[in-house]
Design a protein around this motif. Sequence first.
Motif, PDB file in Angstrom:
ATOM      1  N   UNK A  80      14.724 -18.650  -8.337  1.00 43.99           N
ATOM      2  CA  UNK A  80      15.444 -19.732  -9.017  1.00 43.99           C
ATOM      3  C   UNK A  80      14.483 -20.582  -9.837  1.00 43.99           C
ATOM      4  N   UNK A  81      13.325 -20.902  -9.243  1.00 36.86           N
ATOM      5  CA  UNK A  81      12.350 -21.723  -9.969  1.00 36.86           C
ATOM      6  C   UNK A  81      11.843 -20.998 -11.208  1.00 36.86           C
ATOM      7  N   UNK A  82      11.552 -19.707 -11.096  1.00 35.47           N
ATOM      8  CA  UNK A  82      11.029 -18.958 -12.239  1.00 35.47           C
ATOM      9  C   UNK A  82      12.047 -18.887 -13.372  1.00 35.47           C
ATOM     10  N   UNK A 107       3.495 -26.059 -10.108  1.00 33.12           N
ATOM     11  CA  UNK A 107       4.768 -26.790 -10.085  1.00 33.12           C
ATOM     12  C   UNK A 107       5.672 -26.256  -8.983  1.00 33.12           C
ATOM     13  N   UNK A 108       5.664 -24.938  -8.787  1.00 34.67           N
ATOM     14  CA  UNK A 108       6.501 -24.353  -7.723  1.00 34.67           C
ATOM     15  C   UNK A 108       6.041 -24.823  -6.345  1.00 34.67           C
ATOM     16  N   UNK A 109       4.721 -24.837  -6.122  1.00 33.30           N
ATOM     17  CA  UNK A 109       4.217 -25.280  -4.817  1.00 33.30           C
ATOM     18  C   UNK A 109       4.575 -26.738  -4.550  1.00 33.30           C
ATOM     19  N   UNK A 110       4.495 -27.587  -5.584  1.00 31.16           N
ATOM     20  CA  UNK A 110       4.883 -28.989  -5.422  1.00 31.16           C
ATOM     21  C   UNK A 110       6.375 -29.106  -5.130  1.00 31.16           C
ATOM     22  N   UNK A 111       7.176 -28.318  -5.846  1.00 31.27           N
ATOM     23  CA  UNK A 111       8.633 -28.337  -5.626  1.00 31.27           C
ATOM     24  C   UNK A 111       8.981 -27.848  -4.233  1.00 31.27           C
ATOM     25  N   UNK A 112       8.296 -26.777  -3.792  1.00 31.73           N
ATOM     26  CA  UNK A 112       8.565 -26.237  -2.461  1.00 31.73           C
ATOM     27  C   UNK A 112       8.151 -27.223  -1.380  1.00 31.73           C
ATOM     28  N   UNK A 113       7.039 -27.904  -1.574  1.00 28.44           N
ATOM     29  CA  UNK A 113       6.597 -28.909  -0.605  1.00 28.44           C
ATOM     30  C   UNK A 113       7.614 -30.035  -0.479  1.00 28.44           C
ATOM     31  N   UNK A 114       8.166 -30.453  -1.620  1.00 26.90           N
ATOM     32  CA  UNK A 114       9.188 -31.497  -1.576  1.00 26.90           C
ATOM     33  C   UNK A 114      10.458 -31.000  -0.892  1.00 26.90           C
ATOM     34  N   UNK A 144      14.863 -33.004  -3.152  1.00 26.02           N
ATOM     35  CA  UNK A 144      15.299 -32.010  -4.130  1.00 26.02           C
ATOM     36  C   UNK A 144      14.865 -32.343  -5.551  1.00 26.02           C
ATOM     37  N   UNK A 145      14.107 -33.403  -5.724  1.00 24.74           N
ATOM     38  CA  UNK A 145      13.640 -33.764  -7.055  1.00 24.74           C
ATOM     39  C   UNK A 145      14.355 -34.990  -7.584  1.00 24.74           C
ATOM     40  N   UNK A 146      14.126 -35.240  -8.874  1.00 23.95           N
ATOM     41  CA  UNK A 146      14.664 -36.442  -9.525  1.00 23.95           C
ATOM     42  C   UNK A 146      15.438 -36.030 -10.764  1.00 23.95           C
ATOM     43  N   UNK A 147      16.668 -36.509 -10.877  1.00 22.96           N
ATOM     44  CA  UNK A 147      17.506 -36.184 -12.021  1.00 22.96           C
ATOM     45  C   UNK A 147      17.082 -37.028 -13.216  1.00 22.96           C
ATOM     46  N   UNK A 148      16.663 -36.356 -14.281  1.00 22.08           N
ATOM     47  CA  UNK A 148      16.243 -37.069 -15.479  1.00 22.08           C
ATOM     48  C   UNK A 148      17.427 -37.596 -16.280  1.00 22.08           C
ATOM     49  N   UNK A 149      18.584 -36.981 -16.106  1.00 23.20           N
ATOM     50  CA  UNK A 149      19.766 -37.443 -16.824  1.00 23.20           C
ATOM     51  C   UNK A 149      20.391 -38.661 -16.148  1.00 23.20           C
ATOM     52  N   UNK A 195      16.029 -30.055 -12.626  1.00 24.45           N
ATOM     53  CA  UNK A 195      15.975 -30.352 -11.177  1.00 24.45           C
ATOM     54  C   UNK A 195      17.340 -30.291 -10.500  1.00 24.45           C
ATOM     55  N   UNK A 196      18.374 -30.797 -11.173  1.00 25.79           N
ATOM     56  CA  UNK A 196      19.724 -30.749 -10.602  1.00 25.79           C
ATOM     57  C   UNK A 196      20.230 -29.311 -10.578  1.00 25.79           C
ATOM     58  N   UNK A 197      19.994 -28.569 -11.664  1.00 30.01           N
ATOM     59  CA  UNK A 197      20.452 -27.183 -11.738  1.00 30.01           C
ATOM     60  C   UNK A 197      19.776 -26.324 -10.682  1.00 30.01           C
ATOM     61  N   UNK A 198      18.475 -26.521 -10.480  1.00 23.81           N
ATOM     62  CA  UNK A 198      17.760 -25.747  -9.464  1.00 23.81           C
ATOM     63  C   UNK A 198      18.267 -26.084  -8.066  1.00 23.81           C
ATOM     64  N   UNK A 199      18.524 -27.363  -7.814  1.00 25.78           N
ATOM     65  CA  UNK A 199      19.006 -27.768  -6.494  1.00 25.78           C
ATOM     66  C   UNK A 199      20.385 -27.187  -6.212  1.00 25.78           C
ATOM     67  N   UNK A 200      21.281 -27.215  -7.203  1.00 23.62           N
ATOM     68  CA  UNK A 200      22.628 -26.681  -7.001  1.00 23.62           C
ATOM     69  C   UNK A 200      22.594 -25.163  -6.819  1.00 23.62           C
TER      70      UNK A 200
END
Length: 331
Positions: A36-38, A75-82, A88-93, A297-302
Amino acid sequence: MLAADITGRKFTAMRAFVLRRVLAAIPLLLGASLLIFLVFAFTPGDFIDGNINLTAQRAAELKALYGLDQPWWLRYLHWLEKLLHGDLGFSMQYQIPVTELLGQYVFNSFLLASVSMVLYWGIALLTGVLAAVQPYSLFDRLLTLAVFAAMSFPVFFLCLLLIKWAAVDLGWLPVGGMLATGSDTRGWAYVHEVAIHMVLPVITLVMLQAGGLTRYFRASMFEALAMDFVRTARAKGLKERTVIFKHALRNALLPMIALAGFELPALFSGAIITEKLFNWPGVGHVHIDTLAARDYPVLMAFTLFLAALTILGNLMADIVYACVDPRIRLR
């Protein structure tokens, strides 16, 4: 003593079976997260690139702030750690955490999905069994015609058609939303208002999903009725109702257990367009908006949420199948 020993061994075997399935689900979830991240990492453009009001310098500053200028693997390792910490990250919109954003809407989607699933499974079970008991009859042929007619409607056309007929022309039901504008109802009045607003999206999802499931039930029941144990039950003089519901139906439901594990994630993903057209405040509606804004970030989380639901549904289906079918070897 012997019965207790057999029960203990069955419990141990079941526990080992569940543990193996849980351990096998972990690498599946990790693999899904990487894929999904890739997909989103290598998709051209993002929310910052799509904002034409930003200068090149400000865009570069925002990319550095959100870590978008780093290599993809970092970036993937940081995302996976979170993710492991529930972030799940921060929505920029929307400018809020993704967990908070999805938390506001996931219950609404689950409510719509669960009600629809109960209804279309019940309808598919009843009509599928009746069609299998009376194969090639007038009822079976009419049901087949209705099934393919319902499945042939595009979802957006069906939604707009129901809105025009039931909401605009007849005025029986609200056009969309979950509550009336400015509504402050409480208690049973609130429940009634939500139920009224659910009617059209539920009808849409039931019409789209019940057809294919009816064909599955019919085929499975038709196959079960042709088996030897059914002929033996009839030869013993058992009532036809007992033969159908106690013997044939119980065996016909076994293949449907595996299918049930994929129904909930499929209904969540299939309700995206329905939620948008009926303005239902669910995660599918948010998914469409964030897709247009490229809020990754929202799309990846969903998408990860749907992947987790698929893995969880498959795991539950395996466990239930092992419990109800004694032919499954648990070692």
